[in-house]
Design an enzyme around this catalytic site. Structure first.
Site, short mmCIF file in Angstrom:
data_model
loop_
_atom_site.label_atom_id
_atom_site.label_comp_id
_atom_site.label_asym_id
_atom_site.label_seq_id
_atom_site.Cartn_x
_atom_site.Cartn_y
_atom_site.Cartn_z
N CYS A 233 0.81 -1.22 0.00
CA CYS A 233 0.00 0.00 0.00
C CYS A 233 0.85 1.27 0.00
O CYS A 233 0.32 2.36 -0.21
CB CYS A 233 -0.95 0.00 1.20
SG CYS A 233 -2.13 -1.37 1.19
N HIS B 248 -8.78 3.99 -2.39
CA HIS B 248 -7.44 3.47 -2.14
C HIS B 248 -6.97 2.55 -3.27
O HIS B 248 -6.84 1.34 -3.08
CB HIS B 248 -7.43 2.73 -0.79
CG HIS B 248 -6.10 2.22 -0.36
ND1 HIS B 248 -4.90 2.78 -0.77
CD2 HIS B 248 -5.76 1.19 0.47
CE1 HIS B 248 -3.90 2.11 -0.21
NE2 HIS B 248 -4.39 1.13 0.54
#
Length: 398
Positions: A83, A347
């Site tokens: 991430c 995201h």
């Protein structure tokens, strides 16, 4: 680092629910890249290198994406750091420039994702082979392993521990979601622009106790880009009014501290976030007291609270009170996640870290429109990936 590096152009696509738009990853990369170049007012032909972040595409997807901008033969790097992929690509761009190797580098990140929750990184469902097997092992030893989404599970267990240790409440966790959904209503790039009350957030479907759906970041499609240049390039092209300095930037990975306590609070990254923040503050000569606006990695509401503590915004255990008192929204001490954050903006893994810095750049230039943080001069971005990597970037208006 012997020189300075500046952001002079940023761009991003709207973040969207996977499969909601008929586009490919190279389409979104082109859109974001062209926007960043137009923002800088320079042609692609001036770009010397391109580190490009993505997690779910094939190995040379970066080349396929960058070729949409031009076929100039420059080096293109495929970057994957979970991430924290987007901020890793941005950090590489900054290093190329600040070291004196290049004068103009394009950092690009994109992701085309699938619907549903992220897996645990094992690929085949065997978590013993996962890059984060050590992390899940710590969780399982203390909490067991359930059949809920694994990333929600490990962060949910971190939330439980924080509640048990410090008295953090479900209402304080929900206050993070309420704030960030409210902020995103003014962001045209956000995946979600709905405003939810704290009560509605608490009443939404439980993903892993105590985290509800409206406290969890979604999977998303999208891209973001940033043009990073040297001080010499800024002067040569008259970009002083566009330039935002990357005043400090640091990455930290897991140390023994992450696992020694057997706590999910440490396993999900608070120690490495603290270390990255400390190094970024030292390099920039700035501290959290100098920061006006923050984009941080709220993949789950609890991680926003843990990051408050890691960044030095409050003492350990006091983060619930900080958000409850309004210290992290408009009118408070800082404005945190004016974009809506990961929870509401979305995201797409490869794009997230660069999109955070795009948002901060707009605020530091006074270009953020209805979500503008008044008189913002210093911004901070925090991007984290399990496995692990934490990157903290301090931006200052040049």
């Amino acid at each position: 680092m012997t020189g300075k590096a500046f952001l002079v152009g940023v761009g991003m696509t709207k973040f969207e629910k996977p499969e909601s738009r008929d586009w490919q990853y190279w389409d979104m990369a082109r859109e974001a890249g062209e926007a960043a170049l137009a923002d800088a007012g320079i042609p692609y032909g001036l770009v010397e290198q391109a580190p490009v972040g993505h997690c779910h595409q094939a190995s040379t997807a970066a080349q396929r994406a960058v070729y949409e901008l031009g076929l100039t033969g420059i080096p293109v790097y495929n970057v994957n750091n979970n991430c924290a992929t987007g901020s890793t690509a941005l950090m590489m761009a900054r290093q190329f420039v600040a070291s004196g190797l290049n004068d103009c580098v394009l950092a690009l990140g994109f992701e085309k994702m699938k619907k549903g929750a992220l897996g645990g990184g094992s690929g085949d469902g065997d978590f013993s082979t996962s890059p984060v097997a050590r992390h899940y092992g710590v969780m399982a030893a203390r909490h067991g392993f359930e059949m809920t989404p694994p990333t929600a599970q490990i962060f949910g267990n971190a939330a439980r521990e924080h509640m048990e240790r410090y008295g953090t409440t479900r209402e304080q966790l929900a206050a993070v979601g309420e704030k960030n959904h409210r902020h995103s209503a003014a962001n045209p790039y956000a995946q979600f622009q709905d405003v939810w009350t704290r009560e509605e957030i608490l009443a939404s479907r439980t993903i892993h106790e105590p985290l509800t759906k409206l406290q969890c970041s979604p999977t998303s499609d999208g891209a973001a880009a940033a043009v990073v240049v040297s001080e010499r390039f800024v002067r040569a092209h008259g970009l002083e009014e566009r330039a935002v300095e990357i005043a400090g930037q640091a990455m930290a990975t897991d140390t023994a501290e992450s696992f020694a306590s057997g706590s999910c609070v440490d396993v999900v990254g608070r120690p490495m976030s603290r270390a990255a923040a400390r190094a970024a503050y030292e390099e920039s000569g700035l501290g959290i007291e100098d920061v006006d606006v923050i984009e941080l990695h709220d993949c789950f509401s609890v991680n926003e609270l843990l990051t408050y503590e890691a960044l030095g915004m409050c003492e350990e255990g006091a983060s619930g009170k900080l958000v409850e008192e309004g210290a992290t929204t408009y009118g408070g001490r800082w404005v945190v996640n004016p974009s809506g954050g990961l929870i509401s903006k979305g995201h797409p893994l490869g794009a997230t870290g660069i999109a955070q810095c795009a948002e901060l750049t707009w605020h530091l230039r006074g270009e953020a429109g209805p979500r503008q943080v008044p008189r913002a001069r210093v911004g901070l971005a925090h991007n984290i990936g399990l496995g692990g990597a934490a990157i903290v970037t301090v931006l200052r208006r040049a």
